[in-house]
Design an enzyme around this catalytic site. Structure first.
Site, PDB file in Angstrom:
ATOM      1  N   ARG A  45       0.823  -1.209   0.000  1.00  0.00           N
ATOM      2  CA  ARG A  45       0.000   0.000   0.000  1.00  0.00           C
ATOM      3  C   ARG A  45       0.854   1.256   0.000  1.00  0.00           C
ATOM      4  NH1 ARG A  45      -4.333  -0.910   4.743  1.00  0.00           N
ATOM      5  NH2 ARG A  45      -2.479  -1.810   5.694  1.00  0.00           N
ATOM      6  N   LYS A 106      -4.839 -17.212   5.970  1.00  0.00           N
ATOM      7  CA  LYS A 106      -5.758 -18.242   6.472  1.00  0.00           C
ATOM      8  C   LYS A 106      -7.217 -17.845   6.276  1.00  0.00           C
ATOM      9  CE  LYS A 106      -4.709 -15.647  10.366  1.00  0.00           C
ATOM     10  NZ  LYS A 106      -3.435 -14.958  10.685  1.00  0.00           N
ATOM     11  N   GLU A 130       1.480 -23.250   3.431  1.00  0.00           N
ATOM     12  CA  GLU A 130       2.059 -23.740   4.684  1.00  0.00           C
ATOM     13  C   GLU A 130       2.061 -22.671   5.765  1.00  0.00           C
ATOM     14  OE1 GLU A 130       2.913 -26.204   7.171  1.00  0.00           O
ATOM     15  OE2 GLU A 130       3.598 -27.126   5.312  1.00  0.00           O
ATOM     16  N   VAL A 133      -1.061 -21.628   8.585  1.00  0.00           N
ATOM     17  CA  VAL A 133      -1.397 -22.310   9.840  1.00  0.00           C
ATOM     18  C   VAL A 133      -0.115 -22.591  10.614  1.00  0.00           C
ATOM     19  CG1 VAL A 133      -2.516 -24.296  10.912  1.00  0.00           C
ATOM     20  CG2 VAL A 133      -3.374 -23.417   8.731  1.00  0.00           C
ATOM     21  N   GLY A 135       2.470 -20.817  11.543  1.00  0.00           N
ATOM     22  CA  GLY A 135       3.731 -20.149  11.225  1.00  0.00           C
ATOM     23  C   GLY A 135       4.800 -21.072  10.688  1.00  0.00           C
ATOM     24  N   GLY A 188       2.825  -6.186  22.078  1.00  0.00           N
ATOM     25  CA  GLY A 188       2.640  -6.448  20.660  1.00  0.00           C
ATOM     26  C   GLY A 188       2.167  -7.848  20.332  1.00  0.00           C
ATOM     27  N   ASP A 202      -9.647 -16.523  14.612  1.00  0.00           N
ATOM     28  CA  ASP A 202      -8.378 -16.887  13.984  1.00  0.00           C
ATOM     29  C   ASP A 202      -8.139 -18.397  14.088  1.00  0.00           C
ATOM     30  OD1 ASP A 202      -5.546 -16.102  12.994  1.00  0.00           O
ATOM     31  OD2 ASP A 202      -5.132 -17.224  14.818  1.00  0.00           O
ATOM     32  N   LYS A 206      -7.899 -21.401  10.931  1.00  0.00           N
ATOM     33  CA  LYS A 206      -6.820 -22.383  10.797  1.00  0.00           C
ATOM     34  C   LYS A 206      -7.339 -23.810  10.928  1.00  0.00           C
ATOM     35  CE  LYS A 206      -3.583 -18.963  12.612  1.00  0.00           C
ATOM     36  NZ  LYS A 206      -2.847 -18.488  13.816  1.00  0.00           N
TER      37      LYS A 206
END
Length: 429
Positions: A45, A106, A130, A133, A135, A188, A202, A206
């Protein structure tokens, strides 16, 4: 072999990590692929946003969807995110234009995975996901390739690092959900609006993907029963510990006689189980194969490095010429997902009540459970304060979920019960 030319759309933490990894591991990747892999273009962006990688040598394309028709690009890496908008447009356009796609998205796969798989396979293309889901954990390859000779009977996963961090910190510190959530946001680990994570959405995205791979079904997000962790209190964490359990937000998929069970819920897991020992921001999955038995996958489920590693592993497969069915079974042979009756599940439960401390309360609760054929295993009441509100914790033997649900509704209507009863499923591994 000719150089594989890729485009990276989305230059956030993961996208920047992909660029960095491709630069630093250039020789290793060339040796393993048998051909060079180079970045032909990037898109985001903002052209001028400060990033932790130098992009000045790469061609910048303002419109990510334009990458799909660029003749100088072989593979598109979509890291924009979101199940609609430019992410979906880019992936669909790329597959239609004959370009293989790698994505960490995902939400896109949970909503449109079946149609995208059909589009990819119809055109003889790869769709790598891969990184969508867990990481850096190779769970898709593990299920689709490593356990390809097995029928998967069930899988359970800690699929969201934010929730796992919150529950781990609540256990270790004794603090409330809101206090730990605020800390996770400051560090964070949680977004300013954390609902996508803590409400289980989330994890559900997954789980929908894992279920399709594990059971060879169409992606079926709509059939997942979803409950997040907002109602887990410090009291529940403490009682779970006393009873020998850890509370984890699990995505669970099982093959039942009448279909596939899919649910996202906080569960009590025995402390000795591998899932209970996956703490902090780690992810973990336990899959049960009919020949291989139980397999445990544990690792970092998010972050630029682990997720970029998974993205580039898919790019490497494409560079080698690998073309596997997207969900392990050719898309035109994926079974229609058939959700089972969740209320027929048989298992044990934890039940916490806040009640007025007066004679006969436990007898009233026990009578209701008896009438619904729910057998008690234990009763804990540590505090006594006659006339005041006190917690009472009960655990049950295995019982049908429909019976437990009906009993809890009736218990919650008792005048002596002053809060909505808290029910947590107990999973044994």
């Amino acid at each position: 072999m000719t150089t594989l030319r890729i485009a990276v759309a989305g230059l956030g933490t993961v996208g920047s990590g992909v660029v960095q990894l491709l630069e630093q591991q250039r020789e290793l990747l060339t040796a393993r692929a048998g051909r060079a892999i180079e970045i032909a273009a990037v898109s985001a962006r903002s052209r001028n946003k400060q990033r932790n990688v130098d992009l000045s040598s790469y061609r910048f394309v303002d419109d990510p969807v334009a990458l799909a028709s660029d003749p100088d690009i072989d593979v598109v890496v979509e890291l924009i995110g979101g199940d609609e908008g430019p992410a979906r447009s880019l992936v669909e356009a790329s597959l239609a234009a004959g370009k293989s796609v790698v994505t960490a998205n995902k939400a896109l796969l949970a909503r449109h995975g079946t149609s995208l798989a059909r589009a990819a396979e119809k055109n003889g293309l790869a769709l790598g996901y891969e990184a969508s889901v867990c990481g850096g954990i190779p769970i898709i390859k593990g299920l689709r390739e490593g356990l390809a000779a097995n029928r998967i009977t069930e899988l359970h996963g800690i699929l969201n690092g934010t929730c796992n961090y919150i529950l781990s910190q609540m256990r270790d510190s004794g603090r409330s959900f809101n206090d730990v959530l605020a800390e996770a946001q400051a560090l964070g680990y949680a977004e300013a609006d954390p609902s996508f994570d803590i409400d289980g959405i989330d994890t559900a995205h997954k789980l929908a993907i894992l279920t399709a791979v594990a059971f060879g079904t169409e992606v079926d997000l709509a059939s997942i029963q979803i409950e997040g962790i907002r109602r887990i209190g410090a009291l529940d964490i403490a009682y779970a510990d006393e009873l020998g359990y850890a509370i984890k937000l699990l995505g669970t998929a099982r093959r039942a006689e009448d279909g596939i069970e899919q649910r996202v819920q906080p569960c009590m897991v025995p402390k000795a189980a591998p899932l209970a020992r996956a703490d902090g921001v780690l992810n973990a999955v336990v899959a049960n194969g009919d020949f291989a038995g139980k397999m445990n996958f544990v690792g970092r489920g998010a972050g630029g490095g682990p997720t970029a590693s998974a993205v580039v592993a898919d790019v490497l497969d494409i560079a080698r010429g690998a073309r596997l069915p997207v969900f392990g079974v050719p898309a035109d042979r994926l079974e229609k997902a058939r959700p089972c009756a969740l209320d027929q599940r048989v298992g044990a439960y934890y039940l916490r009540l806040m009640v007025v401390d007066r004679p006969g309360v436990i007898a009233d609760v026990a009578a209701i459970l008896r009438d619904h054929q729910v057998s008690l295993e234990s009763v804990l009441q540590r505090l006594r304060a006659p006339g005041d509100n006190v917690p009472v914790v009960l655990t049950t033997h295995e019982t049908q979920e429909a019976r437990m649900t009906a009993a809890v509704v009736q218990i919650g209507a008792l005048p002596s019960v002053v809060e909505l009863p808290r029910v947590i499923r107990i999973e044994q591994f």
